[in-house]
Motif scaffolding. Structure first.
Motif, PDB file in Angstrom:
ATOM      1  N   SER A   1       0.823  -1.214   0.000  1.00  0.00           N
ATOM      2  CA  SER A   1       0.000   0.000   0.000  1.00  0.00           C
ATOM      3  C   SER A   1       0.857   1.265   0.000  1.00  0.00           C
ATOM      4  CB  SER A   1      -0.950   0.012   1.198  1.00  0.00           C
ATOM      5  OG  SER A   1      -0.232   0.181   2.407  1.00  0.00           O
ATOM      6  N   ILE A   2       2.046   1.186   0.564  1.00  0.00           N
ATOM      7  CA  ILE A   2       2.939   2.352   0.563  1.00  0.00           C
ATOM      8  C   ILE A   2       3.292   2.724  -0.875  1.00  0.00           C
ATOM      9  CG2 ILE A   2       5.293   3.107   1.106  1.00  0.00           C
ATOM     10  CD1 ILE A   2       5.004   1.690   3.772  1.00  0.00           C
ATOM     11  N   PHE A   3       3.586   1.745  -1.689  1.00  0.00           N
ATOM     12  CA  PHE A   3       3.967   2.022  -3.069  1.00  0.00           C
ATOM     13  C   PHE A   3       2.786   2.524  -3.901  1.00  0.00           C
ATOM     14  CE2 PHE A   3       7.002  -1.126  -1.470  1.00  0.00           C
ATOM     15  CZ  PHE A   3       8.157  -0.363  -1.580  1.00  0.00           C
ATOM     16  N   ARG A   4       1.593   2.060  -3.562  1.00  0.00           N
ATOM     17  CA  ARG A   4       0.402   2.575  -4.250  1.00  0.00           C
ATOM     18  C   ARG A   4       0.131   4.023  -3.847  1.00  0.00           C
ATOM     19  NH1 ARG A   4      -1.442  -2.658  -3.058  1.00  0.00           N
ATOM     20  NH2 ARG A   4      -2.557  -1.920  -1.216  1.00  0.00           N
ATOM     21  N   ASN A   5       0.386   4.358  -2.597  1.00  0.00           N
ATOM     22  CA  ASN A   5       0.110   5.703  -2.087  1.00  0.00           C
ATOM     23  C   ASN A   5       1.161   6.736  -2.488  1.00  0.00           C
ATOM     24  OD1 ASN A   5      -2.258   4.929  -0.822  1.00  0.00           O
ATOM     25  ND2 ASN A   5      -1.206   4.383   1.069  1.00  0.00           N
TER      26      ASN A   5
ATOM     27  N   SER B   1       0.063   9.517  -4.659  1.00  0.00           N
ATOM     28  CA  SER B   1      -0.876  10.516  -4.135  1.00  0.00           C
ATOM     29  C   SER B   1      -0.148  11.644  -3.413  1.00  0.00           C
ATOM     30  CB  SER B   1      -1.901   9.855  -3.204  1.00  0.00           C
ATOM     31  OG  SER B   1      -1.265   9.344  -2.058  1.00  0.00           O
ATOM     32  N   TRP B   2       1.186  11.570  -3.333  1.00  0.00           N
ATOM     33  CA  TRP B   2       1.983  12.592  -2.653  1.00  0.00           C
ATOM     34  C   TRP B   2       3.022  13.227  -3.562  1.00  0.00           C
ATOM     35  CZ3 TRP B   2       3.658   8.018   0.698  1.00  0.00           C
ATOM     36  CH2 TRP B   2       2.617   7.593   1.508  1.00  0.00           C
ATOM     37  N   PRO B   3       2.730  13.560  -4.801  1.00  0.00           N
ATOM     38  CA  PRO B   3       3.795  14.023  -5.702  1.00  0.00           C
ATOM     39  C   PRO B   3       4.467  15.314  -5.240  1.00  0.00           C
ATOM     40  CG  PRO B   3       1.648  14.435  -6.689  1.00  0.00           C
ATOM     41  CD  PRO B   3       1.425  13.595  -5.459  1.00  0.00           C
ATOM     42  N   ILE B   4       3.716  16.263  -4.751  1.00  0.00           N
ATOM     43  CA  ILE B   4       4.323  17.537  -4.325  1.00  0.00           C
ATOM     44  C   ILE B   4       5.236  17.313  -3.127  1.00  0.00           C
ATOM     45  CG2 ILE B   4       3.816  19.827  -3.373  1.00  0.00           C
ATOM     46  CD1 ILE B   4       1.250  19.779  -5.099  1.00  0.00           C
TER      47      ILE B   4
ATOM     48  N   LEU C   1       6.795  14.508  -2.253  1.00  0.00           N
ATOM     49  CA  LEU C   1       7.985  13.759  -2.651  1.00  0.00           C
ATOM     50  C   LEU C   1       8.963  14.622  -3.444  1.00  0.00           C
ATOM     51  CD1 LEU C   1       6.470  10.289  -3.549  1.00  0.00           C
ATOM     52  CD2 LEU C   1       7.845  10.916  -1.569  1.00  0.00           C
ATOM     53  N   ILE C   2       8.436  15.434  -4.340  1.00  0.00           N
ATOM     54  CA  ILE C   2       9.305  16.338  -5.099  1.00  0.00           C
ATOM     55  C   ILE C   2       9.989  17.320  -4.146  1.00  0.00           C
ATOM     56  CG2 ILE C   2       9.322  18.222  -6.794  1.00  0.00           C
ATOM     57  CD1 ILE C   2       7.073  16.633  -8.270  1.00  0.00           C
ATOM     58  N   GLY C   3       9.224  17.848  -3.193  1.00  0.00           N
ATOM     59  CA  GLY C   3       9.801  18.764  -2.203  1.00  0.00           C
ATOM     60  C   GLY C   3      10.887  18.102  -1.373  1.00  0.00           C
ATOM     61  N   MET C   4      10.668  16.843  -0.991  1.00  0.00           N
ATOM     62  CA  MET C   4      11.659  16.122  -0.203  1.00  0.00           C
ATOM     63  C   MET C   4      12.947  15.904  -1.005  1.00  0.00           C
ATOM     64  SD  MET C   4      11.411  12.421   1.685  1.00  0.00           S
ATOM     65  CE  MET C   4      11.231  11.553   0.136  1.00  0.00           C
ATOM     66  N   VAL C   5      12.808  15.493  -2.245  1.00  0.00           N
ATOM     67  CA  VAL C   5      13.983  15.274  -3.092  1.00  0.00           C
ATOM     68  C   VAL C   5      14.762  16.576  -3.284  1.00  0.00           C
ATOM     69  CG1 VAL C   5      14.713  14.678  -5.438  1.00  0.00           C
ATOM     70  CG2 VAL C   5      13.055  13.245  -4.252  1.00  0.00           C
ATOM     71  N   LEU C   6      14.040  17.660  -3.546  1.00  0.00           N
ATOM     72  CA  LEU C   6      14.703  18.955  -3.721  1.00  0.00           C
ATOM     73  C   LEU C   6      15.371  19.418  -2.421  1.00  0.00           C
ATOM     74  CD1 LEU C   6      12.083  20.812  -5.948  1.00  0.00           C
ATOM     75  CD2 LEU C   6      14.289  19.854  -6.656  1.00  0.00           C
ATOM     76  N   ASN C   7      14.712  19.179  -1.294  1.00  0.00           N
ATOM     77  CA  ASN C   7      15.270  19.569  -0.008  1.00  0.00           C
ATOM     78  C   ASN C   7      16.561  18.802   0.294  1.00  0.00           C
ATOM     79  OD1 ASN C   7      15.480  20.822   2.508  1.00  0.00           O
ATOM     80  ND2 ASN C   7      14.157  19.318   3.487  1.00  0.00           N
ATOM     81  N   VAL C   8      16.566  17.505   0.054  1.00  0.00           N
ATOM     82  CA  VAL C   8      17.771  16.703   0.289  1.00  0.00           C
ATOM     83  C   VAL C   8      18.900  17.150  -0.639  1.00  0.00           C
ATOM     84  CG1 VAL C   8      18.763  14.383   0.139  1.00  0.00           C
ATOM     85  CG2 VAL C   8      16.549  14.722   1.243  1.00  0.00           C
ATOM     86  N   ALA C   9      18.576  17.407  -1.904  1.00  0.00           N
ATOM     87  CA  ALA C   9      19.599  17.880  -2.843  1.00  0.00           C
ATOM     88  C   ALA C   9      20.167  19.226  -2.393  1.00  0.00           C
ATOM     89  CB  ALA C   9      19.009  17.997  -4.252  1.00  0.00           C
ATOM     90  N   LEU C  10      19.288  20.111  -1.932  1.00  0.00           N
ATOM     91  CA  LEU C  10      19.743  21.415  -1.441  1.00  0.00           C
ATOM     92  C   LEU C  10      20.606  21.269  -0.194  1.00  0.00           C
ATOM     93  CD1 LEU C  10      19.592  24.520  -1.670  1.00  0.00           C
ATOM     94  CD2 LEU C  10      17.570  24.412  -0.204  1.00  0.00           C
ATOM     95  N   MET C  11      20.201  20.391   0.729  1.00  0.00           N
ATOM     96  CA  MET C  11      21.009  20.156   1.933  1.00  0.00           C
ATOM     97  C   MET C  11      22.394  19.627   1.579  1.00  0.00           C
ATOM     98  SD  MET C  11      18.539  18.571   4.928  1.00  0.00           S
ATOM     99  CE  MET C  11      18.795  16.946   4.293  1.00  0.00           C
ATOM    100  N   LEU C  12      22.433  18.689   0.653  1.00  0.00           N
ATOM    101  CA  LEU C  12      23.720  18.126   0.238  1.00  0.00           C
ATOM    102  C   LEU C  12      24.626  19.205  -0.348  1.00  0.00           C
ATOM    103  CD1 LEU C  12      22.637  14.764  -1.388  1.00  0.00           C
ATOM    104  CD2 LEU C  12      24.159  15.036   0.560  1.00  0.00           C
ATOM    105  N   ARG C  13      24.077  19.991  -1.252  1.00  0.00           N
ATOM    106  CA  ARG C  13      24.880  21.011  -1.930  1.00  0.00           C
ATOM    107  C   ARG C  13      25.295  22.123  -0.981  1.00  0.00           C
ATOM    108  NH1 ARG C  13      28.850  22.017  -4.550  1.00  0.00           N
ATOM    109  NH2 ARG C  13      28.833  23.880  -5.788  1.00  0.00           N
ATOM    110  N   LEU C  14      24.330  22.675  -0.251  1.00  0.00           N
ATOM    111  CA  LEU C  14      24.626  23.774   0.654  1.00  0.00           C
ATOM    112  C   LEU C  14      25.560  23.329   1.783  1.00  0.00           C
ATOM    113  CD1 LEU C  14      24.033  26.736   1.264  1.00  0.00           C
ATOM    114  CD2 LEU C  14      22.060  25.993   2.596  1.00  0.00           C
TER     115      LEU C  14
END
Length: 120
Positions: free
Chosen positions: A69-73, A76-79, A81-94
């Motif tokens: 069910s986690i993979f199906r859900n 339903s959280w695209p914004i 998940l995109i925000g999390m990926v961008l945040n991690v990338a920003l943390m890594l770079r900064l």
């Protein structure tokens, strides 16, 4: 002996956080209490074998909560998940830039130090 002291300090911190109804009391309480103790000069270390066994137990606990069910859900959280990926990338770079420029750490070490979970 320092493993026992560290476990005692962490247990006290977890108990205090639980009594105070803090979020994730058995994570935040021990983390805060052991950090404070270490900054105060106490030797807060944990035996490597105990640490590794703890990571295995945590991994099994986290993994047992994963079901299809986690993979199906996920879709339903695209914004989020995109925000999390961008945040991690920003943390890594900064974080990497800060470690390199301010603390004069080499590029590889700075990137590894910026990676979430690096304290383990």
């Amino acid at each position: 002996m320092s493993s026992i002291l560290t476990l005692l300090i962490g247990s006290i911190g977890g108990s205090i956080a639980w009594v105070l109804n803090a979020p994730l009391p058995f994570l935040t309480g021990p983390a805060a209490s052991v950090t404070i103790a270490a900054l105060a000069g106490l030797n807060c270390r944990v035996d490597l074998n105990l640490k590794n066994m703890s990571f295995i137990a945590i991994g099994i606990g986290l993994g047992s909560g994963v079901d299809p069910s986690i993979f199906r859900n996920v879709f339903s959280w695209p914004i989020t998940l995109i925000g999390m990926v961008l945040n991690v990338a920003l943390m890594l770079r900064l974080g990497s830039v800060i470690f390199q420029k301010i603390f004069a750490i080499d590029r590889t070490t700075a990137m590894l130090a910026s990676t979430p979970g690096h304290l383990s």
